[in-house]
Scaffold this motif. Structure first.
Motif, short mmCIF file in Angstrom:
data_model
loop_
_atom_site.label_atom_id
_atom_site.label_comp_id
_atom_site.label_asym_id
_atom_site.label_seq_id
_atom_site.Cartn_x
_atom_site.Cartn_y
_atom_site.Cartn_z
N ILE A 203 0.84 -1.20 0.00
CA ILE A 203 0.00 0.00 0.00
C ILE A 203 0.88 1.25 0.00
N ARG A 204 1.92 1.23 0.85
CA ARG A 204 2.83 2.38 0.89
C ARG A 204 3.46 2.61 -0.48
N MET A 205 3.62 1.55 -1.28
CA MET A 205 4.30 1.69 -2.55
C MET A 205 3.34 1.85 -3.72
N GLY A 206 2.07 2.09 -3.44
CA GLY A 206 1.15 2.48 -4.50
C GLY A 206 0.23 1.40 -5.03
N SER A 207 0.09 0.30 -4.29
CA SER A 207 -0.84 -0.74 -4.74
C SER A 207 -2.24 -0.16 -4.95
N THR A 208 -2.91 -0.65 -5.97
CA THR A 208 -4.33 -0.28 -6.17
C THR A 208 -5.24 -1.47 -5.87
N CYS A 209 -4.65 -2.64 -5.63
CA CYS A 209 -5.43 -3.86 -5.39
C CYS A 209 -4.61 -4.77 -4.50
N ILE A 210 -5.02 -4.91 -3.23
CA ILE A 210 -4.35 -5.89 -2.38
C ILE A 210 -5.18 -7.16 -2.37
N ARG A 211 -4.49 -8.29 -2.50
CA ARG A 211 -5.17 -9.59 -2.63
C ARG A 211 -5.03 -10.34 -1.31
N LEU A 212 -6.09 -10.38 -0.55
CA LEU A 212 -6.00 -10.93 0.80
C LEU A 212 -6.75 -12.24 0.94
N GLY A 213 -6.01 -13.27 1.36
CA GLY A 213 -6.62 -14.55 1.69
C GLY A 213 -6.70 -14.68 3.20
N ARG A 214 -5.59 -15.10 3.81
CA ARG A 214 -5.59 -15.41 5.24
C ARG A 214 -5.93 -14.23 6.13
N ALA A 215 -5.48 -13.04 5.77
CA ALA A 215 -5.74 -11.87 6.61
C ALA A 215 -7.24 -11.59 6.72
#
Ligand SMILES: *Cc1c(COP(=O)(O)O)cnc(C)c1O
Length: 223
Positions: A203-215
């Motif tokens: 996120i700090r590096m500019g992600s526009t889509c984080i893909r979360l499974g376990r979290a």
């Protein structure tokens, strides 16, 4: 913690990270990586407000999503796992966004099916980049990404972003930086990067889509 509570906590954390960041304040979308999750868990996530999901396997998605989609027409579905050329048509029928274009033959197969009359209006494509050049991992090597981007544009595929999965036991930041640099260079706005272990960095590096499974869903059962 319930899935809903986890989702709310994640959203607060994302806002918090963004407020301390110098990059654009646009929040990344949370994609629920729902592989191996049964329908009732996905339903629970939708009830909690999650509207973007990703599946790894065309076959698993085909078993789960047609009925889920019927009941939840506003959900957006992404393919985040490797795609075989003989499954392209099924994938195009199922997914709104295919994040894993990684070779010329796949881009050609998609274009061929489009040219045969299969509508791809509204769909988007990302290129998966193997930033760590790991032989066992999917994705185009960084030095070959430019040619694949040009090819997709030549074929008039709606290419909008890049995706990566950094090597397991390395700091992810250099990989995210490389992906972001490639996207900036080629005018691609979407950056799918960050998973449960490394999404704050992404996120700090500019992600526009984080893909979360376990979290999001908790630990997956190991089969
Ligand atoms: C499973 C998977 C994820 C989510 O992984 P977690 O570590 O559980 O967050 C993200 N991206 C891809 C491509 C995946 O296969």
């Amino acid at each position: 913690m319930s899935l809903s509570a986890r989702l709310q906590a994640l959203k607060r954390e994302i806002v918090d990270i963004k407020q301390k960041s110098l990059l654009s304040q646009t929040l990344p979308i949370i994609l629920g990586a729902s592989k191996q999750q049964p329908d009732h868990v996905i339903e629970e996530a939708i009830e909690a407000g999650l509207s973007v999901f990703g599946e790894n396997r065309v076959q698993e998605a085909e078993a789960k999503w047609p009925s889920l989609r019927k009941h939840h027409p506003n959900v957006q579905l992404h393919l985040i796992g490797p795609l075989q050329t003989n499954k392209v048509k099924q994938a195009l029928a199922l997914f709104d966004i295919i994040q894993t274009i990684d070779r010329p033959a796949l881009a050609e197969a998609i274009a061929r099916i489009r040219d045969s009359g299969f509508g791809i209006e509204g769909k988007q494509f990302y290129i998966q980049v193997n930033t760590g050049k790991e032989p066992q991992k999917a994705g185009v090597f960084p030095e070959d990404a430019e040619a694949l981007i040009y090819q997709c544009r030549q074929l008039q595929l709606p290419l909008t972003g890049l995706m990566c999965i950094p090597p397991l036991h390395q700091p992810p930041a250099p990989h995210f930086a490389l992906l972001r640099q490639l996207a900036v260079t080629h005018g691609l706005s979407e950056l799918s990067m960050g998973m449960s272990e490394d999404y704050p960095t992404a996120i700090r590096m500019g992600s526009t889509c984080i893909r979360l499974g376990r979290a999001l869903f908790g630990e997956r059962e190991t089969k």
